[in-house]
Enzyme design. Structure first.
Site, short mmCIF file in Angstrom:
data_model
loop_
_atom_site.label_atom_id
_atom_site.label_comp_id
_atom_site.label_asym_id
_atom_site.label_seq_id
_atom_site.Cartn_x
_atom_site.Cartn_y
_atom_site.Cartn_z
CG HIS A 72 72.99 71.06 18.00
ND1 HIS A 72 74.10 71.71 18.45
CD2 HIS A 72 72.80 71.47 16.72
CE1 HIS A 72 74.59 72.48 17.48
NE2 HIS A 72 73.80 72.37 16.43
CE1 TYR A 200 77.85 72.46 26.05
CE2 TYR A 200 78.34 74.06 27.77
CZ TYR A 200 77.46 73.51 26.86
OH TYR A 200 76.18 74.00 26.76
CE LYS A 296 69.49 72.62 31.66
NZ LYS A 296 68.91 72.35 30.35
CE1 TYR A 384 72.69 71.13 25.73
CE2 TYR A 384 74.21 71.65 27.50
CZ TYR A 384 73.71 71.90 26.24
OH TYR A 384 74.25 72.92 25.49
P1 FAS Z 1 65.73 89.48 30.72
O1 FAS Z 1 66.81 90.08 31.59
O2 FAS Z 1 66.09 88.88 29.41
O3 FAS Z 1 64.63 90.60 30.40
C1 FAS Z 1 64.22 91.50 31.40
C2 FAS Z 1 63.69 92.74 30.69
O4 FAS Z 1 63.17 93.62 31.69
C3 FAS Z 1 64.79 93.50 29.95
O5 FAS Z 1 64.40 93.77 28.64
C4 FAS Z 1 64.97 94.77 30.78
O6 FAS Z 1 65.30 95.89 29.98
C5 FAS Z 1 63.60 94.93 31.41
N1 FAS Z 1 63.61 95.67 32.68
C6 FAS Z 1 64.54 95.60 33.67
N2 FAS Z 1 64.19 96.42 34.69
C7 FAS Z 1 63.00 96.99 34.34
C8 FAS Z 1 62.13 97.91 34.98
N3 FAS Z 1 62.41 98.40 36.19
N4 FAS Z 1 61.00 98.30 34.32
C9 FAS Z 1 60.71 97.79 33.09
N5 FAS Z 1 61.50 96.90 32.43
C10 FAS Z 1 62.62 96.52 33.07
N6 FAS Z 1 71.04 81.98 29.32
C11 FAS Z 1 71.28 80.84 28.63
O7 FAS Z 1 70.44 79.92 28.69
N7 FAS Z 1 72.43 80.72 27.87
C12 FAS Z 1 73.34 81.74 27.76
O8 FAS Z 1 74.35 81.63 27.07
C13 FAS Z 1 73.12 82.95 28.45
N8 FAS Z 1 74.00 84.01 28.34
C14 FAS Z 1 73.75 85.16 29.04
C15 FAS Z 1 74.60 86.28 28.97
C16 FAS Z 1 74.33 87.46 29.68
C17 FAS Z 1 75.27 88.65 29.59
C18 FAS Z 1 73.21 87.53 30.52
C19 FAS Z 1 72.93 88.77 31.35
C20 FAS Z 1 72.35 86.43 30.61
C21 FAS Z 1 72.60 85.26 29.85
N9 FAS Z 1 71.74 84.16 29.90
C22 FAS Z 1 71.96 83.01 29.22
C23 FAS Z 1 70.58 84.21 30.68
C24 FAS Z 1 69.54 84.96 29.90
O9 FAS Z 1 69.34 84.38 28.65
C25 FAS Z 1 68.31 85.02 30.76
O10 FAS Z 1 68.06 83.78 31.39
C26 FAS Z 1 67.09 85.45 30.01
O11 FAS Z 1 67.37 86.68 29.39
C27 FAS Z 1 65.95 85.56 31.00
O12 FAS Z 1 64.92 86.20 30.40
P2 FAS Z 1 64.01 87.22 31.24
O13 FAS Z 1 63.66 86.58 32.54
O14 FAS Z 1 62.94 87.65 30.30
O15 FAS Z 1 64.97 88.44 31.66
C1 PHB Z 2 75.45 80.16 23.43
O1 PHB Z 2 75.41 79.70 22.28
O2 PHB Z 2 75.41 81.39 23.68
C2 PHB Z 2 75.54 79.19 24.59
C3 PHB Z 2 75.34 77.84 24.36
C4 PHB Z 2 75.41 76.96 25.43
C5 PHB Z 2 75.70 77.44 26.70
C6 PHB Z 2 75.91 78.80 26.92
C7 PHB Z 2 75.82 79.69 25.85
O3 PHB Z 2 75.79 76.56 27.75
#
Ligand code: FAS
Ligand code: PHB
Length: 389
Positions: A72, A200, A296, A384
């Protein structure tokens, strides 16, 4: 079991770090609490910064992303029923990649399996020991037995609710937080995206975001009060509200369909300092959370991985600990800049409960300035597509 680096958490940051270390001949073990199906079923991030794309390619896991991802070169912003485009390529000469976190995680699992990497799932009660010694260890329960991993370093990639951050003594840990008074209701639908790029939208009724995963899979979000359970939102109610909040021309084009996934995510800004204590390093959501408005979260996790990989590689290759010593400061410098951008995008695009008509006008005038100012668009585009590592 003995390894060089014990990684807690088999999400994207833990798996990417393990893959990069493997490529440098450094041994690691990943301990993941859940099973693989659960990790892959989580629908999260959708947008990869250029730095993340290059890091995944360097790790040798970018092939499917390059085949199936969508480059994009810009994004749309909208307010008062008007949309306008910010051209990333024209402003900063860079683009982003739309490729879901689920796919990134799948690609990383495949690479770990192909390399014979050790990723232990269903590891319960993971507990780090001796983090302030030269011989840390991590114990965990699996299939009713306790196991022990001895290692040189422990990396907390275990997300916001993980165990690793709790190992930093309270008199050492500094926390910074803002919790937002609303959440994002997300819907995944097997429908064609409403536009070629993301939209957005600021609206007096609340924020909306139109995103995608591929030509037949769309991702939409609505700002909703945290008091409302996800069951309160039928598919019909979701589509009706989305149409109210996005520009009319997009609403007229919108193809609706059944939600194949529907969930509400809370929004917060959070940073824990320092991101290192003794032989423990924190990475990604274990150390910081951003509201997803700036796309982010996942990208910040990957820049942490980049800095820590550089430090660990230098330790084992040259015996030099300078990069490990500066990891926390270096990572936090980028984290705080991205926290600011994510906070500012959230402030500009969401309706806050105590917001006045003046506040709404301030948001709309900031968007009007963005529509007409190259300087303003360049500043947004620079953040961005991803600040430099
Ligand atoms: P993660 O949380 O992905 O991974 C951590 C891992 O550790 C998990 O698999 C968990 O099961 C494991 N774990 C936890 N406790 C443990 C323990 N005690 N022992 C062993 N393992 C354990 N980011 C964006 O950029 N755009 C988005 O749209 C976006 N939407 C999101 C929506 C939701 C609902 C959430 C919660 C986050 C969102 N995020 C988004 C942020 C998300 O993408 C995170 O930044 C990303 O998953 C970060 O990756 P990790 O740091 O690997 O953590
Ligand atoms: C998504 O596609 O899940 C998405 C994209 C951009 C954002 C947040 C979520 O800022």
């Amino acid at each position: 079991m003995r390894t060089q680096v014990c990684i807690i958490g088999g999400g994207p940051s833990g798996l990417l770090l393990a893959q990069l270390l493997h490529n440098d001949g450094i041994d690691s073990v990943v301990l993941e609490k859940r099973d693989r199906a659960h990790v892959l079923a989580r629908i999260r991030a959708g947008v990869l910064e250029q730095g993340s794309v290059e890091l995944l390619r360097r790790a040798g896991v970018g092939a499917r992303m390059d085949r199936e991802g969508f480059v994009h070169a810009g994004t749309f912003l909208a307010a008062a029923n008007r949309g306008f485009r910010i051209d990333f390529e024209a402003r900063v000469g860079k683009s982003v990649m739309v490729y879901g976190q689920t796919e990134v995680t799948q690609d990383l699992y495949d690479a770990r399996d192909a390399a014979g990497g050790t990723v232990i799932d269903r590891a319960d009660r993971v507990t780090p020991w001796g983090l302030d010694s030269k011989a840390p260890a991590v114990t965990y329960l699996r299939d009713g037995r306790e196991h022990r991993v001895t290692c040189d370093f422990v990396v907390g990639c275990d997300g916001f609710h993980g165990v690793s951050r709790t190992c930093i003594p309270p008199d050492v840990l500094r926390e910074f937080e803002r919790v937002y008074p609303f959440g994002w209701l997300g819907v995944l639908s097997e429908t064609p995206p409403v536009a070629e790029e993301l939209i957005y939208a600021n609206h007096p009724r609340g924020f909306a975001l139109c995103s995608m995963r591929n030509a037949g899979l769309s991702r939409y979000y609505l700002q909703v009060p945290l008091s409302e359970p996800v069951d309160a939102w039928s598919d019909h109610a979701f589509w009706d509200e989305l149409k109210r909040r996005i520009p009319e021309d997009a609403a007229d084009r919108l193809v609706t369909g059944p939600a194949v996934e529907k969930s509400i995510a809370p929004l917060r800004s959070y940073v824990a300092e320092p991101m290192r204590w003794g032989r423990l390093f924190l990475v990604g959501d274990a150390a910081h959370i951003v509201p997803p408005t700036g796309a982010k979260g996942l990208n910040l996790a990957f820049s942490d991985v980049h800095y820590l990989h550089e430090g660990l590689a230098a330790h084992y290759r040259d015996g030099s600990d300078a990069a490990l010593g500066s990891y926390s400061d270096r990572a936090l410098a980028r984290v705080w800049k991205c926290e600011r951008f994510s906070w500012s995008m959230t402030q500009m695009l969401h309706r806050f409960p105590d917001q006045t008509p003046f506040d709404q006008r301030m948001q709309e005038s900031e968007l009007a300035w963005l529509e007409t100012s190259v300087a303003a668009q360049t500043a947004l585009a620079e953040n961005y597509v991803g600040l430099p590592y």
